[in-house]
Design a protein around this motif. Sequence first.
Motif, PDB file in Angstrom:
ATOM      1  N   ASP A  44     -35.909  17.297  -8.460  1.00  0.00           N
ATOM      2  CA  ASP A  44     -35.374  17.060  -6.631  1.00  0.00           C
ATOM      3  C   ASP A  44     -35.239  15.626  -6.376  1.00  0.00           C
ATOM      4  O   ASP A  44     -35.883  15.227  -6.601  1.00  0.00           O
ATOM      5  N   ASP A  45     -34.441  15.884  -5.824  1.00  0.00           N
ATOM      6  CA  ASP A  45     -34.211  14.340  -4.528  1.00  0.00           C
ATOM      7  C   ASP A  45     -34.999  14.411  -3.323  1.00  0.00           C
ATOM      8  O   ASP A  45     -35.260  14.830  -2.814  1.00  0.00           O
ATOM      9  N   ASP A  54     -29.462  18.781  -4.212  1.00  0.00           N
ATOM     10  CA  ASP A  54     -29.651  17.675  -4.517  1.00  0.00           C
ATOM     11  C   ASP A  54     -30.438  16.892  -5.687  1.00  0.00           C
ATOM     12  O   ASP A  54     -30.780  16.310  -5.919  1.00  0.00           O
ATOM     13  N   ASN A  55     -30.717  18.507  -6.242  1.00  0.00           N
ATOM     14  CA  ASN A  55     -31.579  18.436  -8.291  1.00  0.00           C
ATOM     15  C   ASN A  55     -30.818  17.907  -8.490  1.00  0.00           C
ATOM     16  O   ASN A  55     -28.900  17.554  -8.533  1.00  0.00           O
ATOM     17  N   GLY A  81     -26.043  15.210 -12.086  1.00  0.00           N
ATOM     18  CA  GLY A  81     -25.856  15.019 -10.954  1.00  0.00           C
ATOM     19  C   GLY A  81     -25.462  15.510  -8.973  1.00  0.00           C
ATOM     20  O   GLY A  81     -24.572  16.039  -9.285  1.00  0.00           O
ATOM     21  N   PRO A  82     -26.098  15.760  -7.747  1.00  0.00           N
ATOM     22  CA  PRO A  82     -25.150  15.813  -6.917  1.00  0.00           C
ATOM     23  C   PRO A  82     -24.299  15.024  -6.675  1.00  0.00           C
ATOM     24  O   PRO A  82     -23.903  13.533  -7.377  1.00  0.00           O
ATOM     25  N   ALA A  83     -23.706  15.059  -5.832  1.00  0.00           N
ATOM     26  CA  ALA A  83     -22.518  14.834  -5.293  1.00  0.00           C
ATOM     27  C   ALA A  83     -23.088  14.119  -4.027  1.00  0.00           C
ATOM     28  O   ALA A  83     -23.580  14.934  -3.097  1.00  0.00           O
ATOM     29  N   TYR A  84     -23.099  13.078  -3.621  1.00  0.00           N
ATOM     30  CA  TYR A  84     -23.100  12.543  -2.492  1.00  0.00           C
ATOM     31  C   TYR A  84     -21.908  12.271  -1.950  1.00  0.00           C
ATOM     32  O   TYR A  84     -20.581  11.916  -2.087  1.00  0.00           O
ATOM     33  N   ALA A  85     -22.439  11.539  -0.057  1.00  0.00           N
ATOM     34  CA  ALA A  85     -21.273  11.089   1.243  1.00  0.00           C
ATOM     35  C   ALA A  85     -20.361   9.608   0.192  1.00  0.00           C
ATOM     36  O   ALA A  85     -19.539   9.386   0.767  1.00  0.00           O
ATOM     37  N   SER A 130     -15.646   8.626  -8.621  1.00  0.00           N
ATOM     38  CA  SER A 130     -14.873   8.292  -7.442  1.00  0.00           C
ATOM     39  C   SER A 130     -15.243   9.577  -6.134  1.00  0.00           C
ATOM     40  O   SER A 130     -14.427   8.883  -5.354  1.00  0.00           O
ATOM     41  N   ASN A 131     -14.949  10.472  -6.576  1.00  0.00           N
ATOM     42  CA  ASN A 131     -15.813  11.899  -6.170  1.00  0.00           C
ATOM     43  C   ASN A 131     -16.894  11.825  -5.815  1.00  0.00           C
ATOM     44  O   ASN A 131     -17.311  12.489  -4.850  1.00  0.00           O
ATOM     45  N   ALA A 132     -17.541  10.437  -5.810  1.00  0.00           N
ATOM     46  CA  ALA A 132     -19.130  10.551  -5.912  1.00  0.00           C
ATOM     47  C   ALA A 132     -20.335  11.230  -6.522  1.00  0.00           C
ATOM     48  O   ALA A 132     -21.350  11.888  -5.892  1.00  0.00           O
ATOM     49  N   ASN A 133     -19.392  12.085  -7.496  1.00  0.00           N
ATOM     50  CA  ASN A 133     -20.072  12.887  -8.421  1.00  0.00           C
ATOM     51  C   ASN A 133     -21.159  11.982  -8.999  1.00  0.00           C
ATOM     52  O   ASN A 133     -20.771  11.250 -10.402  1.00  0.00           O
TER      53      ASN A 133
END
Length: 180
Positions: A44-45, A54-55, A81-85, A130-133
């Motif tokens: 977990d983040d 967010d894991n 990992g998750p996708a972030y902003a 590039s998609n923040a993944n």
Amino acid sequence: MRKFKRSTSTAVILAALVGTAALATATPASAAGYHCTTSTKSVDDAAYDGFWADNWDFTVKLCSRQSGDYLYSYASLSWDGPAYAQADDSTIFDGAYFKLQAKKSVAGTDPVLKSANYHGIESRLENSDSNANYNNHYTTPVMKTKVGPARVLTDGELYLDWNNDGHGYGRHQFTASPVV
């Protein structure tokens, strides 16, 4: 002139084959004789408590090979990992490293013979597409340990210090390699 071209072509082909063989032996995963164990863990983040996923799902392969009086150890990690902003966010972690350990296999707790921390994983963790993944991989260098005739294994732990969570490093253990 035709003969010169053939001998030049032969030299180029031989050089390419030698170069390919050198690359194949330089990669730990391709070397024969390694005994590996793969395990997974969802982490977990700790710096995020919102409702978005967010894991980070880690897969770690710990490998050992004994040759003569030496143990050769490495770890290969991959994660989803998750996708972030934000893409390529270098502020997700205050620090991260993978601790690789060569251990003697005994009854009870296995004593550590040698340990090394690999900090190169942090930049890989904070590198996204590039998609923040934040999906990526990392392989440690091979660690060589003089062990003599002992029965030995490779173990490893992932240490993550999430940015602004106030908890410092969290330790995440994985399944050790088979005993060699």
